[in-house]
Design an enzyme around this catalytic site. Structure first.
Site, PDB file in Angstrom:
ATOM      1  N   SER A  33      -8.186 -29.482  20.007  1.00  0.00           N
ATOM      2  CA  SER A  33      -9.236 -29.938  19.144  1.00  0.00           C
ATOM      3  C   SER A  33     -10.523 -29.565  19.968  1.00  0.00           C
ATOM      4  O   SER A  33     -10.646 -29.922  21.368  1.00  0.00           O
ATOM      5  CB  SER A  33      -9.002 -31.251  18.792  1.00  0.00           C
ATOM      6  N   ALA A  34     -11.322 -28.869  19.387  1.00  0.00           N
ATOM      7  CA  ALA A  34     -12.791 -28.616  19.849  1.00  0.00           C
ATOM      8  C   ALA A  34     -12.735 -27.562  20.849  1.00  0.00           C
ATOM      9  O   ALA A  34     -13.739 -27.262  21.527  1.00  0.00           O
ATOM     10  CB  ALA A  34     -13.586 -29.828  20.342  1.00  0.00           C
ATOM     11  N   GLY A  36     -12.595 -24.387  19.735  1.00  0.00           N
ATOM     12  CA  GLY A  36     -13.440 -23.195  19.074  1.00  0.00           C
ATOM     13  C   GLY A  36     -12.458 -22.379  18.390  1.00  0.00           C
ATOM     14  O   GLY A  36     -12.752 -21.218  18.047  1.00  0.00           O
ATOM     15  N   SER A 105      -1.162 -26.931  16.906  1.00  0.00           N
ATOM     16  CA  SER A 105       0.279 -26.313  16.974  1.00  0.00           C
ATOM     17  C   SER A 105       0.565 -26.577  18.586  1.00  0.00           C
ATOM     18  O   SER A 105       0.878 -25.723  19.271  1.00  0.00           O
ATOM     19  CB  SER A 105       0.319 -25.050  16.399  1.00  0.00           C
TER      20      SER A 105
END
Length: 218
Positions: A33-34, A36, A105
């Site tokens: 997460s984060a 990009g 994922s």
């Protein structure tokens, strides 16, 4: 499991490719997460559309709020989330559309299952070429992802407010052999898109030779 079902004959994948003048395949973005992922995936989709290619991006906004709104974030639900996404991506790719998926994922086995699904031969048209599956690992150190934290999710996870958060209280299994690896803290979005497009072009995925031998290039 469904029973008493029969696959109805239809156009072959090769016929669709010829009529639509492009190949379908899946570009599978994975990363923390984060990292990009979605930013790069969005820019890539826009670029491919500007080239005149049919492309569509699947991400949490158009999957978690619709098709998969019944799923949570347990390991079982995450597995089912990715299974459904893989099946939908394959349908897009089979329709001669470029499917772009942008999901954490986190489990290697789930991503491998998605890859195998695309490689499986057609039950009706076994001579169809396999659907290409390009795994793009958007790599970023955990501490950099936490510094970005645009939605404050890492902070909440550290405080125990979000259980089973990838990278904090749930694992992320890095790809072992992704087709493309991008350090998003070291490359611009434009550079990342160019790297992906150059890869696709080198593999011949952005051009299609028609039956009479003329090249259809974008």
């Amino acid at each position: 499991m469904a029973t008493n079902i029969t696959w109805h004959p239809s156009l072959s994948r090769n016929e669709r490719n010829t009529y639509r003048k492009q190949r379908g395949f899946t570009i599978w973005f994975t990363g923390l997460s984060a990292s990009g992922k979605s930013t790069i995936a969005t820019a890539l989709e826009q670029h491919l559309l500007h080239l005149g290619l049919a492309a569509y991006r699947l991400d949490g906004d158009n999957v978690r709020f619709g098709l998969n709104k019944d799923l949570g974030f347990s390991e079982t639900d995450r597995n089912e989330n990715i299974r459904r996404i893989a099946e939908v991506a394959k349908l897009f790719a089979d329709s001669s559309t470029i499917a772009i998926t942008s999901f954490i994922s986190p489990y290697r086995a789930d991503r491998n299952t998605a890859r195998e699904l695309h490689a499986a031969p057609s039950a009706v048209h076994p001579d169809d070429e396999p659907l290409a599956f390009i795994e793009v690992f958007v790599d970023i150190p955990l501490e950099v992802a936490e510094q970005r934290d645009p939605k404050g999710l890492y902070k909440k996870a550290r405080e125990g407010k979000i259980p089973e958060f990838t990278g904090i209280s749930a694992p992320y299994e890095e790809p072992e052999n992704p087709e493309i690896k991008i350090r998003s803290d070291q490359r611009s979005v434009e550079e990342a898109v160019k790297e992906i497009v150059d890869y696709l072009d080198a593999k011949g995925l952005l051009k299609l030779n028609s039956a009479d031998g003329r090249g259809l290039e974008y």
